[in-house]
Design a protein around this motif. Structure first.
Motif, PDB file in Angstrom:
ATOM      1  N   GLU A  35       2.894   9.756  10.169  1.00 52.42           N
ATOM      2  CA  GLU A  35       2.729   8.985   8.939  1.00 52.42           C
ATOM      3  C   GLU A  35       2.187   9.857   7.802  1.00 52.42           C
ATOM      4  N   ASN A  38       4.884  12.354   6.725  1.00 55.98           N
ATOM      5  CA  ASN A  38       5.946  11.725   5.947  1.00 55.98           C
ATOM      6  C   ASN A  38       5.474  11.327   4.555  1.00 55.98           C
ATOM      7  N   MET A  39       4.223  10.906   4.434  1.00 61.29           N
ATOM      8  CA  MET A  39       3.674  10.595   3.114  1.00 61.29           C
ATOM      9  C   MET A  39       3.637  11.847   2.246  1.00 61.29           C
ATOM     10  N   VAL A  53       5.320   5.243  -2.075  1.00 56.65           N
ATOM     11  CA  VAL A  53       4.875   5.680  -0.739  1.00 56.65           C
ATOM     12  C   VAL A  53       4.083   4.566  -0.074  1.00 56.65           C
ATOM     13  N   ALA A  54       3.202   3.930  -0.818  1.00 58.87           N
ATOM     14  CA  ALA A  54       2.413   2.824  -0.264  1.00 58.87           C
ATOM     15  C   ALA A  54       3.334   1.698   0.204  1.00 58.87           C
ATOM     16  N   TYR A  56       6.381   1.971   1.328  1.00 57.88           N
ATOM     17  CA  TYR A  56       7.069   2.348   2.563  1.00 57.88           C
ATOM     18  C   TYR A  56       6.255   1.959   3.795  1.00 57.88           C
ATOM     19  N   TYR A  57       4.935   2.104   3.684  1.00 53.71           N
ATOM     20  CA  TYR A  57       4.073   1.904   4.841  1.00 53.71           C
ATOM     21  C   TYR A  57       3.315   0.590   4.804  1.00 53.71           C
ATOM     22  N   GLY A  58       3.467  -0.161   3.731  1.00 52.65           N
ATOM     23  CA  GLY A  58       2.782  -1.440   3.636  1.00 52.65           C
ATOM     24  C   GLY A  58       1.268  -1.292   3.578  1.00 52.65           C
ATOM     25  N   ILE A  59       0.809  -0.241   2.905  1.00 60.10           N
ATOM     26  CA  ILE A  59      -0.634  -0.009   2.768  1.00 60.10           C
ATOM     27  C   ILE A  59      -0.981   0.104   1.292  1.00 60.10           C
ATOM     28  N   GLU A  61      -2.369   1.609  -2.301  1.00 63.42           N
ATOM     29  CA  GLU A  61      -2.248   2.890  -2.997  1.00 63.42           C
ATOM     30  C   GLU A  61      -3.490   3.744  -2.774  1.00 63.42           C
ATOM     31  N   LYS A  63      -5.301   3.876  -0.115  1.00 67.95           N
ATOM     32  CA  LYS A  63      -5.193   4.475   1.227  1.00 67.95           C
ATOM     33  C   LYS A  63      -4.249   5.681   1.187  1.00 67.95           C
ATOM     34  N   VAL A  64      -3.137   5.558   0.480  1.00 69.45           N
ATOM     35  CA  VAL A  64      -2.203   6.681   0.348  1.00 69.45           C
ATOM     36  C   VAL A  64      -2.893   7.855  -0.345  1.00 69.45           C
TER      37      VAL A  64
END
Length: 86
Positions: A35, A38-39, A53-54, A56-59, A61, A63-64
């Motif tokens: 993860e 890939n980020m 990017v956030a 894509y992972y359902g998290i 911003e 956290k990204v």
């Protein structure tokens, strides 16, 4: 002959150094969880926005941003350890 038509920006030595740097970055990235790797690739290779990017992972911003910051710090330490001057 081709130098008259196409200007090369890199010397052969610079090309080798860039290739070695790319290999070092790849080696570091493969030590990361998928993860985070890939980020990093999404953000810095494909130039995706933090928001994208956030998504894509359902998290969040935030956290990204945190993951990318830690990844950059780890990469910096790794490259310095490998002898690259930053």
């Amino acid at each position: 002959e081709l130098e008259d038509c196409v200007s090369g920006c890199e010397t052969p030595e610079q090309s080798v150094e860039l290739k070695m740097l790319a290999e070092a970055i790849n080696a570091y990235l493969y030590t990361l969880p998928a993860e985070a790797r890939n980020m990093f690739v999404g953000r810095y290779y494909f130039a995706d926005s933090i928001r994208k990017v956030a998504g894509y992972y359902g998290i969040s911003e935030a956290k990204v941003k945190s993951i990318l910051y830690r990844t950059r710090q780890g990469l910096k330490e790794y490259l310095e350890k490998e002898g690259y001057e930053l």
